[in-house]
Design a protein around this motif. Structure first.
Motif, PDB file in Angstrom:
ATOM      1  N   ILE A 312       6.926 -10.641  -8.180  1.00  0.00           N
ATOM      2  CA  ILE A 312       7.029 -10.795  -6.821  1.00  0.00           C
ATOM      3  C   ILE A 312       8.435  -9.693  -6.302  1.00  0.00           C
ATOM      4  N   ASP A 313       8.130  -9.357  -5.000  1.00  0.00           N
ATOM      5  CA  ASP A 313       9.360  -8.685  -4.383  1.00  0.00           C
ATOM      6  C   ASP A 313      10.402  -9.664  -4.311  1.00  0.00           C
ATOM      7  N   PRO A 314      11.577  -9.257  -4.945  1.00  0.00           N
ATOM      8  CA  PRO A 314      12.790 -10.079  -5.094  1.00  0.00           C
ATOM      9  C   PRO A 314      13.761  -9.948  -3.797  1.00  0.00           C
ATOM     10  N   ARG A 346       9.762  -4.756  -7.971  1.00  0.00           N
ATOM     11  CA  ARG A 346       9.102  -5.768  -8.430  1.00  0.00           C
ATOM     12  C   ARG A 346       9.733  -6.507  -9.532  1.00  0.00           C
ATOM     13  N   TRP A 347       9.814  -7.755  -9.582  1.00  0.00           N
ATOM     14  CA  TRP A 347      10.332  -8.465 -10.525  1.00  0.00           C
ATOM     15  C   TRP A 347       9.141  -9.518 -10.972  1.00  0.00           C
ATOM     16  N   ARG A 348       9.355  -9.899 -12.499  1.00  0.00           N
ATOM     17  CA  ARG A 348       8.309 -10.948 -12.919  1.00  0.00           C
ATOM     18  C   ARG A 348       9.381 -12.168 -12.923  1.00  0.00           C
ATOM     19  N   ALA A 349       8.956 -13.265 -12.065  1.00  0.00           N
ATOM     20  CA  ALA A 349       9.953 -14.282 -11.996  1.00  0.00           C
ATOM     21  C   ALA A 349       9.341 -15.434 -11.068  1.00  0.00           C
ATOM     22  N   ASP A 350       9.967 -16.617 -11.535  1.00  0.00           N
ATOM     23  CA  ASP A 350       9.598 -17.871 -10.842  1.00  0.00           C
ATOM     24  C   ASP A 350      10.481 -17.866  -9.544  1.00  0.00           C
TER      25      ASP A 350
END
Length: 461
Positions: A312-314, A346-350
């Motif tokens: 996602i784009d945080p 970009r981050w890998r997150a919920d």
């Protein structure tokens, strides 16, 4: 029509039987195609061996000349009664016949060729009949001799058709049937023995109950192909055991923490007038509701399957949290600052979990900041940091700030000590790391995302 049981043993047996059938068809087809040339090659080799055998049993007179064969080994009638089908000759070094079973006094040779005296196998025709012959040179008594042996093609074919083919067919069927019976019995016993660890593991798995979740199946005793399955089963048991522990801890903690507020509500309701005690009762009820909500959030944050992680784009989530908490900061007289350098890509997150993590950290910092204080949220590609200007936490208490229900000396009466525990669970499941640091003045919590570039569920003890 009953179906064949779908078991591993039956599958192995089916594969082996199919392999045997395919091999039998392949061998049968190859035998059908190669039977005639193979037979003729075997015939030539057999004649060469028989010729060498005749040499060994040849008898000589006192002058060293061949006179016949040892009757104990080779009966004379074989060469006398079958002169038209079996020919034998012995010649000296000059090619002169000294012993023969027919009236022709010349050495045999292939069609259109003459006798050469060298070791060879060849074919010729005699009165229109194909003959298979071989020449074997040898020495005896210091002299060189030649022995030739020939058999008619029609005799060989007749013997093969009348005796050889039937014997071969019957022998093949008997051998195949015997092999199949022995194979099925031995493979049944071997598979039963080989699958015994699997049956033992099945029995052990059948004995596992909610009270014995600490039991594990022995993976080392299983076949190599089944070890990943056993390991996956054991890991599932570990996750299930961790879930049960989390549930039990949640129930225990909830019961412990809710006893006192509920007792106070009951006591106040019995002692004070409704008008005078209504505001205090509502405040206590709100506190209980907050604690229950945080306990539920903690239980959800402890389970990795509740997350939907994407790249996602945080920045939108960070802005949303900042705008939401800015109103909370205004009510407390605290200034909220945001700095992105460089802006994360970009981050890998919920998304929901990221919002809860940032909200809880900012809320904790705001509530521990003095009036007119500043709370800073600094974001980079590798993570973020939330810093306040409050009294902070003593060095010896830093390792405990993420413990459940822990509150330091400057504890807040409206807090339950679960906010940072929820943050820690969210970070752990994402593979991030939260660390606490003292400032001068103030306190900071950093989230380092570089420790896990890709999201992975975390197994808890």
């Amino acid at each position: 029509m009953p179906r064949w049981p779908n078991s591993l043993r039956n599958r192995v047996l089916a594969v082996l039987l199919a392999s045997m059938a395919a091999s039998a068809l392949l061998v049968g087809g190859a035998t059908t195609l190669l039977w005639d040339p193979f037979t003729r090659w075997m015939l030539r080799d057999l004649i060469e061996d028989d010729t060498q055998g005749l040499v060994k049993h040849l008898q000589f007179d006192a002058q060293g000349r061949p006179v016949g064969w040892d009757p104990a080994k080779i009966e004379p009638w074989m060469f006398e009664s079958l002169r038209a089908e079996v020919l034998v000759r012995v010649a000296d070094a000059d090619g002169r016949i000294v012993l023969a079973n027919d009236e022709h006094a010349q050495m045999l040779a292939a069609d259109g060729q003459t006798f050469t005296g060298r070791r060879q196998s060849f074919t010729f025709h005699r009165q229109g009949v194909a003959m298979h012959a071989a020449t074997a040179p040898f020495k005896s008594g210091g002299q060189r001799w030649y022995l030739q042996f020939a058999v008619s093609d029609r005799m060989v074919l007749r013997m093969r058709e009348s005796v050889g083919v039937d014997v071969l067919r019957q022998g093949t069927l008997a051998l195949g049937a015997t092999f199949l019976v022995v194979f099925l019995v031995t493979i049944h016993l071997a598979l039963r023995q080989a699958l015994n660890p699997v049956r033992q593991a099945s029995d052990a798995a059948r004995q596992i109950s909610p009270r014995t979740l600490d039991a594990r199946l022995p993976a080392a005793e299983q076949p190599l192909e089944l070890r990943p399955l056993v390991d996956a089963f054991n890991q599932a048991l570990e996750r299930l055991q961790a879930g049960f522990r989390t549930q039990q801890a949640f129930l225990s903690n909830a019961a412990h923490e809710l006893k006192t507020p509920l007792a106070l509500i009951r006591a106040q309701a019995e002692r004070v007038d409704a008008d005078r005690g209504r505001e205090r009762m509502l405040r206590d009820v709100d506190q209980v509701a907050r604690q229950v909500q945080q306990l539920l959030l903690l239980a959800e944050a402890s389970e990795g399957q509740n997350y939907r992680v994407h790249t996602i784009d945080p920045k939108p989530s960070i802005r949303e949290v900042f705008d939401f908490m800015e109103r909370v900061a205004d009510r407390h007289g605290v200034t909220l600052g945001l700095q992105m350098s460089p802006a994360p890509a970009r981050w890998r997150a919920d998304r929901g979990a990221l919002f809860t993590l940032l909200k809880n950290l900012l809320e904790n910092a705001i509530q521990h900041s003095p009036a007119d204080g500043v709370v800073k949220l600094q974001v980079s590609e590798a993570g973020f940091e939330v810093a306040d200007e409050g009294e902070g936490v003593a060095d010896h208490e830093l390792p405990r700030i993420f413990e459940r229900f822990w509150r330091g000396a400057g504890r807040r009466e409206q807090g339950a000590g679960l906010g940072l525990s929820i943050c820690s669970e969210i970070a752990t499941v994402h593979g991030w790391r939260l660390t606490a640091h003292r400032l001068s003045p103030g306190f900071a919590i950093r989230c380092e995302m570089a420790v896990s570039l890709a999201w992975r569920p975390v197994d808890r003890p």
